[in-house]
Design a protein around this motif. Structure first.
Motif, PDB file in Angstrom:
ATOM      1  N   GLU A 165      66.751  77.341  36.231  1.00 49.48           N
ATOM      2  CA  GLU A 165      67.532  78.401  35.587  1.00 49.48           C
ATOM      3  C   GLU A 165      68.139  79.369  36.599  1.00 49.48           C
ATOM      4  N   TYR A 166      67.407  79.629  37.692  1.00 50.43           N
ATOM      5  CA  TYR A 166      67.874  80.574  38.706  1.00 50.43           C
ATOM      6  C   TYR A 166      69.165  80.097  39.377  1.00 50.43           C
ATOM      7  N   GLY A 167      69.313  78.794  39.517  1.00 51.39           N
ATOM      8  CA  GLY A 167      70.504  78.236  40.158  1.00 51.39           C
ATOM      9  C   GLY A 167      71.599  77.819  39.193  1.00 51.39           C
ATOM     10  N   LYS A 168      71.372  78.041  37.905  1.00 49.34           N
ATOM     11  CA  LYS A 168      72.326  77.614  36.875  1.00 49.34           C
ATOM     12  C   LYS A 168      73.690  78.281  37.073  1.00 49.34           C
ATOM     13  N   ASN A 169      74.728  77.491  36.965  1.00 52.30           N
ATOM     14  CA  ASN A 169      76.127  77.936  37.060  1.00 52.30           C
ATOM     15  C   ASN A 169      76.507  78.490  38.428  1.00 52.30           C
ATOM     16  N   TYR A 170      75.762  78.113  39.485  1.00 51.24           N
ATOM     17  CA  TYR A 170      76.107  78.592  40.824  1.00 51.24           C
ATOM     18  C   TYR A 170      76.670  77.460  41.675  1.00 51.24           C
ATOM     19  N   ILE A 171      77.751  77.744  42.377  1.00 50.76           N
ATOM     20  CA  ILE A 171      78.360  76.868  43.373  1.00 50.76           C
ATOM     21  C   ILE A 171      79.347  77.741  44.134  1.00 50.76           C
ATOM     22  N   GLU A 172      79.700  77.354  45.340  1.00 45.13           N
ATOM     23  CA  GLU A 172      80.710  78.087  46.095  1.00 45.13           C
ATOM     24  C   GLU A 172      82.040  77.346  46.006  1.00 45.13           C
ATOM     25  N   VAL A 173      83.117  78.100  46.047  1.00 45.06           N
ATOM     26  CA  VAL A 173      84.456  77.516  45.971  1.00 45.06           C
ATOM     27  C   VAL A 173      85.136  77.703  47.323  1.00 45.06           C
ATOM     28  N   HIS A 174      85.665  76.610  47.837  1.00 44.12           N
ATOM     29  CA  HIS A 174      86.314  76.591  49.151  1.00 44.12           C
ATOM     30  C   HIS A 174      87.799  76.313  48.985  1.00 44.12           C
ATOM     31  N   HIS A 175      88.620  77.138  49.629  1.00 46.43           N
ATOM     32  CA  HIS A 175      90.063  76.893  49.662  1.00 46.43           C
ATOM     33  C   HIS A 175      90.339  75.845  50.732  1.00 46.43           C
ATOM     34  N   ILE A 176      91.031  74.778  50.389  1.00 48.24           N
ATOM     35  CA  ILE A 176      91.335  73.728  51.357  1.00 48.24           C
ATOM     36  C   ILE A 176      92.155  74.300  52.517  1.00 48.24           C
ATOM     37  N   VAL A 177      93.126  75.125  52.211  1.00 44.40           N
ATOM     38  CA  VAL A 177      93.822  75.897  53.244  1.00 44.40           C
ATOM     39  C   VAL A 177      93.219  77.291  53.177  1.00 44.40           C
ATOM     40  N   PRO A 178      92.465  77.685  54.207  1.00 48.04           N
ATOM     41  CA  PRO A 178      91.802  78.994  54.152  1.00 48.04           C
ATOM     42  C   PRO A 178      92.788  80.124  53.839  1.00 48.04           C
ATOM     43  N   VAL A 179      92.362  81.048  53.000  1.00 51.30           N
ATOM     44  CA  VAL A 179      93.203  82.171  52.600  1.00 51.30           C
ATOM     45  C   VAL A 179      93.669  82.957  53.833  1.00 51.30           C
ATOM     46  N   SER A 180      92.832  83.016  54.840  1.00 47.94           N
ATOM     47  CA  SER A 180      93.191  83.746  56.064  1.00 47.94           C
ATOM     48  C   SER A 180      94.342  83.088  56.823  1.00 47.94           C
ATOM     49  N   GLU A 181      94.631  81.825  56.538  1.00 46.69           N
ATOM     50  CA  GLU A 181      95.721  81.118  57.215  1.00 46.69           C
ATOM     51  C   GLU A 181      97.036  81.175  56.443  1.00 46.69           C
ATOM     52  N   LEU A 182      97.009  81.715  55.238  1.00 46.09           N
ATOM     53  CA  LEU A 182      98.240  81.820  54.456  1.00 46.09           C
ATOM     54  C   LEU A 182      99.127  82.898  55.067  1.00 46.09           C
ATOM     55  N   ILE A 183     100.402  82.613  55.182  1.00 48.92           N
ATOM     56  CA  ILE A 183     101.347  83.555  55.771  1.00 48.92           C
ATOM     57  C   ILE A 183     101.638  84.708  54.811  1.00 48.92           C
ATOM     58  N   GLU A 184     101.683  84.392  53.536  1.00 50.18           N
ATOM     59  CA  GLU A 184     101.968  85.389  52.503  1.00 50.18           C
ATOM     60  C   GLU A 184     101.243  84.983  51.228  1.00 50.18           C
ATOM     61  N   GLU A 185     101.300  85.826  50.241  1.00 45.86           N
ATOM     62  CA  GLU A 185     100.701  85.519  48.954  1.00 45.86           C
ATOM     63  C   GLU A 185     101.260  84.183  48.476  1.00 45.86           C
ATOM     64  N   THR A 186     100.361  83.258  48.075  1.00 44.99           N
ATOM     65  CA  THR A 186     100.743  81.882  47.787  1.00 44.99           C
ATOM     66  C   THR A 186     100.118  81.418  46.484  1.00 44.99           C
ATOM     67  N   GLU A 187     100.870  80.659  45.715  1.00 42.41           N
ATOM     68  CA  GLU A 187     100.330  80.075  44.482  1.00 42.41           C
ATOM     69  C   GLU A 187      99.362  78.957  44.842  1.00 42.41           C
ATOM     70  N   ILE A 188      98.184  78.975  44.229  1.00 43.61           N
ATOM     71  CA  ILE A 188      97.139  77.990  44.505  1.00 43.61           C
ATOM     72  C   ILE A 188      96.874  77.176  43.243  1.00 43.61           C
ATOM     73  N   MET A 200      91.509  73.628  45.971  1.00 41.16           N
ATOM     74  CA  MET A 200      90.157  74.171  46.063  1.00 41.16           C
ATOM     75  C   MET A 200      89.151  73.053  45.803  1.00 41.16           C
ATOM     76  N   VAL A 201      87.977  73.180  46.423  1.00 37.17           N
ATOM     77  CA  VAL A 201      86.869  72.257  46.160  1.00 37.17           C
ATOM     78  C   VAL A 201      85.609  73.082  45.967  1.00 37.17           C
ATOM     79  N   VAL A 202      84.601  72.485  45.353  1.00 39.73           N
ATOM     80  CA  VAL A 202      83.321  73.171  45.194  1.00 39.73           C
ATOM     81  C   VAL A 202      82.339  72.595  46.200  1.00 39.73           C
ATOM     82  N   LEU A 203      81.614  73.496  46.870  1.00 39.00           N
ATOM     83  CA  LEU A 203      80.665  73.103  47.909  1.00 39.00           C
ATOM     84  C   LEU A 203      79.381  73.912  47.781  1.00 39.00           C
ATOM     85  N   CYS A 204      78.268  73.300  48.189  1.00 44.73           N
ATOM     86  CA  CYS A 204      77.022  74.068  48.286  1.00 44.73           C
ATOM     87  C   CYS A 204      77.166  75.025  49.469  1.00 44.73           C
ATOM     88  N   SER A 205      76.268  75.951  49.571  1.00 44.37           N
ATOM     89  CA  SER A 205      76.349  76.974  50.622  1.00 44.37           C
ATOM     90  C   SER A 205      76.309  76.366  52.026  1.00 44.37           C
TER      91      SER A 205
END
Length: 119
Positions: A60-83, A89-94
């Motif tokens: 129960e403690y881990g229910k509904n938990y996962i991390e979401v990873h941007h395939i192109v890191p947000v820090s590498e985007l030149i400007e606000e971009t539609e995703i 995006m992909v889901v990854l464990c910590s």
């Protein structure tokens, strides 16, 4: 002294103070929580690299938990971009998420991460 050397010689102990207050001014990137929710709806709650599922391991403690990873890191985007959360995006464990970002100059792709896990 290098970290590896300290591992090979546990008698050479090092102690120091930690916990002093330090203020950092950093650049942050806006994230849309609806994109995160949509990525989880599409990709579900199991790590797409290693197959780890938080609820299966932590109940129960881990229910509904996962991390979401941007395939192109947000820090590498030149400007606000539609995703597109299905393709951008992909889901990854910590652990897998942390390893993808371990080297600043080389963010691992999902396929590269899977290849490392297979070895």
């Amino acid at each position: 002294e290098k970290f590896e050397e300290s591992l090979s010689n546990p008698q050479n102990k090092y102690t120091a103070n930690e916990g002093a207050l330090k203020l950092n001014y950093v650049r942050t990137y806006e994230r849309n929580p609806k994109l995160r929710a949509e990525a989880i709806r599409i990709h579900k709650l199991t790590c797409m690299a290693c197959g780890f599922n938080f609820e299966e391991t932590y109940g129960e403690y881990g229910k509904n938990y996962i991390e979401v990873h941007h395939i192109v890191p947000v820090s590498e985007l030149i400007e606000e971009t539609e995703i597109d959360p299905e393709k951008g995006m992909v889901v990854l464990c910590s652990n897998c998420h942390k390893i993808t970002h371990r080297k600043r100059d080389k963010v691992l792709s999902l396929d590269e991460l899977k290849q490392i896990i297979i070895k």
